[in-house]
Design a protein around this motif. Structure first.
Motif: not given
Length: 225
Positions: A177-185
């Protein structure tokens, strides 16, 4: 060729081979949430053209078929040969093949778009940059990518789940599971430009919010005078 050197690829492949028919019966494409469908239409509009679009983690092929109905020349890639066989059986007019998003068997700058709905969740954190680098390599300049994933909860210390059983089958299937910030980064680090992020809360039997990230490979800028 499919990358078979990593343990997570082998265990994910074997797990989906085991549950393929039960999964296909439980998750027909008609069960896509209305917002999911709206975002899929937006992606299709931005990807519509002559270059093919790859549906990564295409499973039994329902979403690939929806893209085709929306006028997109789409094909499916899945790690599981059993899933690919089911997709070919259900949609004989479309193209499906086995493969891994960490090593796409396509030429550089050949894809008009990449769709990854709930498939990056099986890629460990250490290998996700490699997958996104492959997205960048394979996409044409200006082409979009849409990623959907279950969202990491606030304060969650261990955003990872391993299932050992599903649909009465013994499996070894990891979820990240990941956050939006992590994926966009990570997309940005791979040279892709995020353009929109959408979150929806759980619906029906879902227990986690869903995040959708739309990005694209940048087009070359104008040459200096």
């Amino acid at each position: 060729m499919t990358d078979t050197t990593e343990d997570f690829l082998q265990t994910t492949r074997a797990s989906y081979d085991a549950i393929a028919r039960d999964y296909a019966a439980h998750y027909p494409s008609s069960l896509l949430h209305p917002l999911d469908r709206s975002l899929l239409r937006a992606f299709a509009e931005s990807a519509r053209g002559t270059a093919p679009v790859a549906d990564l983690g295409s499973g039994p092929g329902g979403v690939t078929a929806l893209l085709h109905e929306l006028g997109v020349p789409a094909f499916g890639i899945d790690l599981s040969p059993e899933m690919v066989a089911l997709a070919r059986e259900a949609h004989p007019g479309l193209h499906f093949r086995t493969g891994s998003m960490t090593s796409l068997d396509v030429p550089d700058a050949s894809l008009g778009g990449i769709l990854a709905l709930y498939s990056t969740i099986h890629v460990p954190d250490a290998h996700l940059p490699r997958a996104f680098a492959e997205f960048h390599r394979a996409l044409r300049p200006g082409a979009p990518v849409l990623i959907a994933f279950q969202t990491q909860k606030s304060g969650e210390a261990v955003p990872h789940l391993r299932l050992s059983e599903r649909f009465t089958h013994e499996i070894t299937l990891d979820y990240y599971w990941r956050t939006a910030d992590r994926v966009t980064s990570l997309l940005t680090e791979a040279g892709l430009t995020p353009t929109a992020t959408t979150r929806r809360e759980p619906s029906g039997e879902e227990t986690r919010a869903r995040t959708f990230v739309l990005a694209r490979r940048p087009s070359p800028g104008p040459r200096p005078e």
